[in-house]
Design a protein around this motif. Structure first.
Motif, PDB file in Angstrom:
ATOM      1  N   SER A   1       0.832  -1.210   0.000  1.00 56.21           N
ATOM      2  CA  SER A   1       0.000   0.000   0.000  1.00 56.21           C
ATOM      3  C   SER A   1       0.862   1.254   0.000  1.00 56.21           C
ATOM      4  CB  SER A   1      -0.918   0.001   1.221  1.00 56.21           C
ATOM      5  OG  SER A   1      -1.842  -1.060   1.144  1.00 56.21           O
ATOM      6  N   GLU A   2       1.992   1.208   0.723  1.00 54.68           N
ATOM      7  CA  GLU A   2       2.878   2.374   0.788  1.00 54.68           C
ATOM      8  C   GLU A   2       3.480   2.657  -0.593  1.00 54.68           C
ATOM      9  OE1 GLU A   2       2.934  -0.208   2.856  1.00 54.68           O
ATOM     10  OE2 GLU A   2       2.124   0.771   4.660  1.00 54.68           O
ATOM     11  N   LYS A   3       3.919   1.618  -1.291  1.00 53.79           N
ATOM     12  CA  LYS A   3       4.476   1.818  -2.629  1.00 53.79           C
ATOM     13  C   LYS A   3       3.388   2.280  -3.605  1.00 53.79           C
ATOM     14  CE  LYS A   3       8.735   0.701  -1.766  1.00 53.79           C
ATOM     15  NZ  LYS A   3       9.806   1.721  -1.832  1.00 53.79           N
ATOM     16  N   THR A   4       2.173   1.817  -3.398  1.00 52.72           N
ATOM     17  CA  THR A   4       1.067   2.282  -4.231  1.00 52.72           C
ATOM     18  C   THR A   4       0.828   3.768  -4.023  1.00 52.72           C
ATOM     19  OG1 THR A   4       0.046   0.092  -4.238  1.00 52.72           O
ATOM     20  CG2 THR A   4      -1.386   1.958  -4.741  1.00 52.72           C
ATOM     21  N   ASP A   5       0.921   4.218  -2.768  1.00 53.57           N
ATOM     22  CA  ASP A   5       0.818   5.659  -2.488  1.00 53.57           C
ATOM     23  C   ASP A   5       1.893   6.434  -3.245  1.00 53.57           C
ATOM     24  OD1 ASP A   5      -1.283   5.198  -0.735  1.00 53.57           O
ATOM     25  OD2 ASP A   5      -0.016   5.225   1.059  1.00 53.57           O
ATOM     26  N   GLU A   6       3.108   5.890  -3.268  1.00 54.28           N
ATOM     27  CA  GLU A   6       4.205   6.567  -3.969  1.00 54.28           C
ATOM     28  C   GLU A   6       3.944   6.615  -5.476  1.00 54.28           C
ATOM     29  OE1 GLU A   6       7.847   4.622  -2.933  1.00 54.28           O
ATOM     30  OE2 GLU A   6       7.606   4.978  -0.770  1.00 54.28           O
ATOM     31  N   LEU A   7       3.376   5.558  -6.026  1.00 53.88           N
ATOM     32  CA  LEU A   7       3.067   5.543  -7.455  1.00 53.88           C
ATOM     33  C   LEU A   7       1.984   6.572  -7.791  1.00 53.88           C
ATOM     34  CD1 LEU A   7       3.121   1.712  -8.255  1.00 53.88           C
ATOM     35  CD2 LEU A   7       4.840   3.417  -8.855  1.00 53.88           C
TER      36      LEU A   7
ATOM     37  N   HIS B   1      -5.523  -7.907  -1.973  1.00 55.63           N
ATOM     38  CA  HIS B   1      -4.886  -6.629  -1.654  1.00 55.63           C
ATOM     39  C   HIS B   1      -4.140  -6.085  -2.881  1.00 55.63           C
ATOM     40  CE1 HIS B   1      -3.094  -3.545   0.852  1.00 55.63           C
ATOM     41  NE2 HIS B   1      -1.882  -3.939   0.501  1.00 55.63           N
ATOM     42  N   PHE B   2      -3.473  -6.965  -3.585  1.00 52.96           N
ATOM     43  CA  PHE B   2      -2.738  -6.628  -4.803  1.00 52.96           C
ATOM     44  C   PHE B   2      -3.684  -6.033  -5.850  1.00 52.96           C
ATOM     45  CE2 PHE B   2      -1.208  -8.425  -8.960  1.00 52.96           C
ATOM     46  CZ  PHE B   2       0.001  -7.768  -9.053  1.00 52.96           C
TER      47      PHE B   2
ATOM     48  N   ALA C   1      -6.627  -4.773  -5.330  1.00 57.59           N
ATOM     49  CA  ALA C   1      -7.189  -3.527  -4.811  1.00 57.59           C
ATOM     50  C   ALA C   1      -6.238  -2.351  -5.055  1.00 57.59           C
ATOM     51  CB  ALA C   1      -7.490  -3.667  -3.322  1.00 57.59           C
ATOM     52  N   ASN C   2      -4.943  -2.590  -4.914  1.00 56.35           N
ATOM     53  CA  ASN C   2      -3.966  -1.531  -5.183  1.00 56.35           C
ATOM     54  C   ASN C   2      -3.965  -1.149  -6.668  1.00 56.35           C
ATOM     55  OD1 ASN C   2      -3.075  -1.177  -2.544  1.00 56.35           O
ATOM     56  ND2 ASN C   2      -1.466  -2.722  -2.738  1.00 56.35           N
ATOM     57  N   ILE C   3      -4.057  -2.148  -7.536  1.00 57.23           N
ATOM     58  CA  ILE C   3      -4.137  -1.888  -8.975  1.00 57.23           C
ATOM     59  C   ILE C   3      -5.372  -1.047  -9.284  1.00 57.23           C
ATOM     60  CG2 ILE C   3      -4.527  -2.989 -11.225  1.00 57.23           C
ATOM     61  CD1 ILE C   3      -2.798  -5.330 -10.200  1.00 57.23           C
ATOM     62  N   ASP C   4      -6.508  -1.450  -8.714  1.00 61.59           N
ATOM     63  CA  ASP C   4      -7.746  -0.720  -8.969  1.00 61.59           C
ATOM     64  C   ASP C   4      -7.700   0.694  -8.390  1.00 61.59           C
ATOM     65  OD1 ASP C   4      -8.956  -2.715 -10.430  1.00 61.59           O
ATOM     66  OD2 ASP C   4     -10.050  -3.557  -8.733  1.00 61.59           O
ATOM     67  N   ARG C   5      -7.006   0.850  -7.283  1.00 61.65           N
ATOM     68  CA  ARG C   5      -6.915   2.180  -6.685  1.00 61.65           C
ATOM     69  C   ARG C   5      -6.191   3.148  -7.630  1.00 61.65           C
ATOM     70  NH1 ARG C   5      -3.867   4.651  -2.197  1.00 61.65           N
ATOM     71  NH2 ARG C   5      -2.688   2.746  -1.826  1.00 61.65           N
ATOM     72  N   ILE C   6      -5.086   2.682  -8.221  1.00 58.86           N
ATOM     73  CA  ILE C   6      -4.362   3.520  -9.182  1.00 58.86           C
ATOM     74  C   ILE C   6      -5.220   3.769 -10.413  1.00 58.86           C
ATOM     75  CG2 ILE C   6      -2.352   3.616 -10.695  1.00 58.86           C
ATOM     76  CD1 ILE C   6      -0.853   1.959  -8.569  1.00 58.86           C
ATOM     77  N   LYS C   7      -5.848   2.716 -10.925  1.00 56.37           N
ATOM     78  CA  LYS C   7      -6.698   2.844 -12.124  1.00 56.37           C
ATOM     79  C   LYS C   7      -7.823   3.851 -11.892  1.00 56.37           C
ATOM     80  CE  LYS C   7      -9.734  -0.376 -12.551  1.00 56.37           C
ATOM     81  NZ  LYS C   7     -11.001   0.371 -12.290  1.00 56.37           N
TER      82      LYS C   7
END
Length: 293
Positions: free
Chosen positions: A78-84, A132-133, A135-141
């Motif tokens: 989740s932290e790396k997703t925030d950075e992306l 979770h993986f 969900a992170n993809i969908d969050r960015i999308k």
């Protein structure tokens, strides 16, 4: 059918914003234009000029259109997703000024160290980790679509958590994200990009074009090479030389009346400065010829 052929800095051996082993960006752009390409991905943020006025001027004088930006990171975190997402915010300030650049190519980090081959994450995700993986993809999308009206396309990649056809199909079932189909990475895990494109073309608006040398892949497995070592040995190769049947692939594009970018993106690092251009030119001429037949 309206297919435009683009390229990417990766085809000139560009993996990092700054690196002494990498071709200078001016030469990269000059050679892309000379080879005949119509478009370019931005590549690692900071390699090409990230000032809009300068970037536009450099692309315009070479008749190149910007096609996409790229996000690469550990999507299990989740932290790396925030950075992306923060990087997406930064890049969008430039990207949104280019009307041709509608896509963000999203790639999960490799589960091995690129240069040592050492496992740095588990290759497999349990059900909870997978959810979770995704969900992170969908969050960015969703963030990119809602805030910027940009389409995030997921790029399956060798030695990442989505590399096999089974994993790709699971993602397509569990998320409504579309794909950037990379023909070389698809073949790397013994997938069939021809039939996959025919079956899932409605979920594939954007293409990366290259092939894979399975003889190099077998040597990689036998000698336990890292992915970077395999790339230096040309595991990813030009379309005419690898395992992918590009005559059949292009026929599928004609059959489905594909509209969009086909971006030649041949993994190459490090690349002697005189290596990329002849490959890029041969590849452009080969793909163009197949499209015209």
């Amino acid at each position: 059918m309206n297919i435009k052929i683009g390229s990417a800095p990766d085809s000139w051996g560009i993996w990092f914003p700054n690196n002494d082993k990498q071709t200078p960006w001016e030469r990269c752009l000059n050679e892309m234009h000379e080879a005949g390409y119509q478009g370019i991905e931005l590549g690692p943020w900071g390699y090409l000029p990230n000032n809009y006025e300068q970037l536009k001027a450099e692309l315009d004088k070479r008749n190149l259109s910007l096609t996409a930006t790229t996000l690469v990171g550990d999507l299990t975190s989740s932290e790396k997703t925030d950075e992306l997402i923060a990087l997406l915010d930064e890049m969008s300030a430039v990207q949104l000024k280019f009307p041709t650049a509608k896509y963000v190519v999203l790639i999960d980090d490799c589960y091995t160290d690129l240069f040592t081959g050492e496992l740095v994450r588990s290759p497999q995700l349990n059900d909870e980790e997978w959810q979770h993986f995704v969900a992170n993809i969908d969050r960015i999308k969703d963030y990119a679509k809602e805030k910027y009206d940009l389409e995030v396309v997921f790029h399956p990649h060798a030695q990442s958590h989505i590399e096999t056809e089974e994993q790709i199909e699971r993602l397509l079932q569990d998320s409504d994200i579309n794909l950037c189909l990379d023909t070389g990475h698809h073949a790397y895990t013994d997938g069939d990009p021809v039939e996959f494109m025919r079956k899932y073309h409605q979920r594939i608006p954007y293409l990366h074009v290259k092939s894979c040398d399975l003889a190099v892949r077998e040597k990689m497995k036998t000698e336990n090479w890292s992915f970077a070592k395999a790339v230096s040995e040309d595991i990813m190769c030009e379309p005419e030389k690898g395992v992918v049947d590009f005559e059949a692939f292009v026929q599928v594009l004609k059959d489905i009346d594909y509209h969009g970018w086909a971006v030649v993106e041949q993994d190459m690092y490090p690349a002697p400065f005189d290596k990329p251009f002849p490959i890029a030119k041969r590849t452009y001429d080969y793909i163009s010829r197949l499209l015209e037949e």
